[in-house]
Design a protein around this motif. Structure first.
Motif, PDB file in Angstrom:
ATOM      1  N   SER A 101       0.825  -1.207   0.000  1.00 10.73           N
ATOM      2  CA  SER A 101       0.000   0.000   0.000  1.00 10.73           C
ATOM      3  C   SER A 101       0.859   1.257   0.000  1.00 10.73           C
ATOM      4  N   THR A 102       1.935   1.264   0.786  1.00 13.74           N
ATOM      5  CA  THR A 102       2.822   2.424   0.842  1.00 13.74           C
ATOM      6  C   THR A 102       3.442   2.702  -0.519  1.00 13.74           C
ATOM      7  N   ILE A 103       3.919   1.646  -1.182  1.00 19.66           N
ATOM      8  CA  ILE A 103       4.534   1.838  -2.494  1.00 19.66           C
ATOM      9  C   ILE A 103       3.488   2.287  -3.512  1.00 19.66           C
ATOM     10  N   SER A 104       2.281   1.692  -3.460  1.00 15.55           N
ATOM     11  CA  SER A 104       1.212   2.064  -4.391  1.00 15.55           C
ATOM     12  C   SER A 104       0.859   3.534  -4.278  1.00 15.55           C
ATOM     13  N   GLN A 105       0.817   4.042  -3.041  1.00 14.79           N
ATOM     14  CA  GLN A 105       0.416   5.426  -2.810  1.00 14.79           C
ATOM     15  C   GLN A 105       1.435   6.427  -3.326  1.00 14.79           C
ATOM     16  N   THR A 106       2.671   6.000  -3.439  1.00 14.97           N
ATOM     17  CA  THR A 106       3.723   6.929  -3.854  1.00 14.97           C
ATOM     18  C   THR A 106       4.193   6.705  -5.283  1.00 14.97           C
ATOM     19  N   ARG A 107       3.668   5.670  -5.935  1.00 20.20           N
ATOM     20  CA  ARG A 107       4.002   5.412  -7.331  1.00 20.20           C
ATOM     21  C   ARG A 107       2.732   5.483  -8.170  1.00 20.20           C
ATOM     22  N   GLU A 108       2.871   5.541  -9.475  1.00 30.79           N
ATOM     23  CA  GLU A 108       1.716   5.551 -10.368  1.00 30.79           C
ATOM     24  C   GLU A 108       1.408   4.119 -10.775  1.00 30.79           C
ATOM     25  N   GLY A 109       0.505   3.491 -10.056  1.00 32.09           N
ATOM     26  CA  GLY A 109       0.143   2.119 -10.387  1.00 32.09           C
ATOM     27  C   GLY A 109      -0.283   1.334  -9.177  1.00 32.09           C
ATOM     28  N   SER A 110      -0.591   0.076  -9.405  1.00 34.29           N
ATOM     29  CA  SER A 110      -0.990  -0.838  -8.337  1.00 34.29           C
ATOM     30  C   SER A 110       0.181  -1.745  -8.011  1.00 34.29           C
ATOM     31  N   VAL A 111       0.433  -1.943  -6.726  1.00 26.40           N
ATOM     32  CA  VAL A 111       1.565  -2.746  -6.279  1.00 26.40           C
ATOM     33  C   VAL A 111       1.069  -3.830  -5.332  1.00 26.40           C
ATOM     34  N   PHE A 112       1.556  -5.046  -5.533  1.00 25.44           N
ATOM     35  CA  PHE A 112       1.237  -6.180  -4.680  1.00 25.44           C
ATOM     36  C   PHE A 112       2.539  -6.866  -4.290  1.00 25.44           C
ATOM     37  N   VAL A 113       2.563  -7.446  -3.114  1.00 29.09           N
ATOM     38  CA  VAL A 113       3.719  -8.228  -2.693  1.00 29.09           C
ATOM     39  C   VAL A 113       3.280  -9.680  -2.583  1.00 29.09           C
ATOM     40  N   LEU A 114       3.874 -10.538  -3.398  1.00 24.77           N
ATOM     41  CA  LEU A 114       3.564 -11.965  -3.414  1.00 24.77           C
ATOM     42  C   LEU A 114       4.627 -12.706  -2.621  1.00 24.77           C
ATOM     43  N   THR A 115       4.210 -13.733  -1.895  1.00 23.86           N
ATOM     44  CA  THR A 115       5.102 -14.413  -0.958  1.00 23.86           C
ATOM     45  C   THR A 115       5.101 -15.923  -1.181  1.00 23.86           C
ATOM     46  N   SER A 116       5.912 -16.622  -0.393  1.00 22.61           N
ATOM     47  CA  SER A 116       5.955 -18.083  -0.480  1.00 22.61           C
ATOM     48  C   SER A 116       4.614 -18.707  -0.092  1.00 22.61           C
ATOM     49  N   ASP A 117       3.813 -17.991   0.682  1.00 24.78           N
ATOM     50  CA  ASP A 117       2.485 -18.488   1.025  1.00 24.78           C
ATOM     51  C   ASP A 117       1.602 -18.558  -0.219  1.00 24.78           C
ATOM     52  N   HIS A 118       1.693 -17.542  -1.072  1.00 22.33           N
ATOM     53  CA  HIS A 118       0.964 -17.595  -2.344  1.00 22.33           C
ATOM     54  C   HIS A 118       1.440 -18.781  -3.179  1.00 22.33           C
TER      55      HIS A 118
END
Length: 330
Positions: free
Chosen positions: A251-268
């Motif tokens: 969310s922090t990165i999304s708010q400061t960049r132009e676009g949608s950001v997701f963090v995918l993990t080993s759980d995914h």
């Protein structure tokens, strides 16, 4: 169109799409890994155990639309499908080019080990190819390779974007995944916020830091807007790639960049990797969902949606413990 690892199949496939042609990456749309003894799905995954799903392949190959379809890839059972093709092309490269490309590519781990390189070099020297295949010199710059391919296929080679569909264009949104160490997330987050005004001639700190921390990068060949439609579809199927225990960072990165950001993990990876098999999805269903979601007719978008599933699968594959992917659409 086929060729060995490093020959440039993926790059040619993406350039054909960019020029507005219909193309299929068989690794993504038709392929499944088969037991070498039985031919049935399953068994250990090796570079040469890929098979084309007959029902999916024949359905595409017998369809009267589109008028021209480029099929990019190969499989152990390719020969049974050769009668469907009007022309067959084989991308050829020399040994030095193969070594360099296998070493430099970031979207596939195969070819990084010495024994894998030697195997590919041995196959390259054997000059094995389908009967009647036309060799194309793939050591040339990509535009020249595709120009030659289109000339041999009796297709126009113009590079105008006028024929491109909205989901073929990458100017509006690009989908990328950056595989990094989980310990690097705070560094990437700090570089993203606050966003600084970029002066001409200077670089963007966020992309510089993300690039330095990246282990492997994947880039989606179609418009990132397709991924923005695919994610809610997958969520409805019980595959939630939009949330994780790193949502605050995303969310922090999304708010400061132009676009949608997701963090995918080993759980995914643990939960969803096996389910992200493009051959398990119906292209017609994906197309209908895209059309309803975006309120537009979208002939051919099924290829892009299937590619999106493969892109997400490839992104999850390397996510072992303490490894994550920063997935950006923008």
């Amino acid at each position: 169109m086929e060729g060995l690892s490093g020959a440039g199949k993926s790059s040619v496939y993406e350039e054909l799409i960019r020029r507005g042609y219909k193309a299929i990456s068989t690794d993504r749309a038709w392929a499944y890994h088969a037991d070498p003894d039985t031919g049935l799905p399953g068994g250990p995954i090796h570079h040469d155990d890929s098979m084309w799903d007959q029902q999916k392949a024949v359905s595409e190959l017998e369809s009267p639309e589109p008028e021209v379809l480029f099929v990019c890839g190969s499989s152990r059972n390719r020969d049974r499908f050769l009668p469907y093709f009007t022309k067959i092309f084989n991308l050829r490269i020399d040994d030095d080019t193969m070594r360099r490309r296998l070493q430099e590519r970031t979207n596939n781990e195969f070819g990084k080990q010495p024994e894998e390189v030697e195997l590919m070099l041995t196959l390259n020297r054997s000059d094995e190819k389908p009967a009647g295949a036309i060799d194309v010199d793939a050591t040339q710059p990509l535009n020249q390779v595709v120009d030659e391919l289109l000339r041999l296929a009796n297709c126009r080679t113009a590079r105008s974007d006028s024929r491109l569909t909205p989901w073929s264009k990458r100017g509006s949104a690009i989908g990328q995944s950056f595989v990094i160490s989980e310990s690097a997330l705070p560094i990437v987050q700090a570089a993203a916020s606050p966003r600084k005004r970029i002066v001409r001639g200077t670089s963007d700190e966020f992309w510089d830091v993300l690039g330095r921390e990246t282990i492997t990068r994947f880039e989606y060949a179609w418009s990132g807007d397709v991924l923005a439609t695919l994610l809610p579809y997958l969520d409805e199927q019980g595959i939630d790639l939009m949330h994780s225990d790193q949502d605050e960072v995303a969310s922090t990165i999304s708010q400061t960049r132009e676009g949608s950001v997701f963090v995918l993990t080993s759980d995914h990876r643990e939960r969803y990797l096996a389910r992200l098999d493009p051959s398990a999805f119906d292209g017609a269903v994906l197309r209908r969902y895209y059309e309803e979601f975006n309120e537009m007719t979208a002939e051919g978008v099924d290829y892009a949606m299937l590619d999106g599933i493969a892109f997400l699968r490839d992104t999850l594959a390397p996510l072992q413990s303490a490894i994550v992917a920063v997935f950006i659409i923008g």
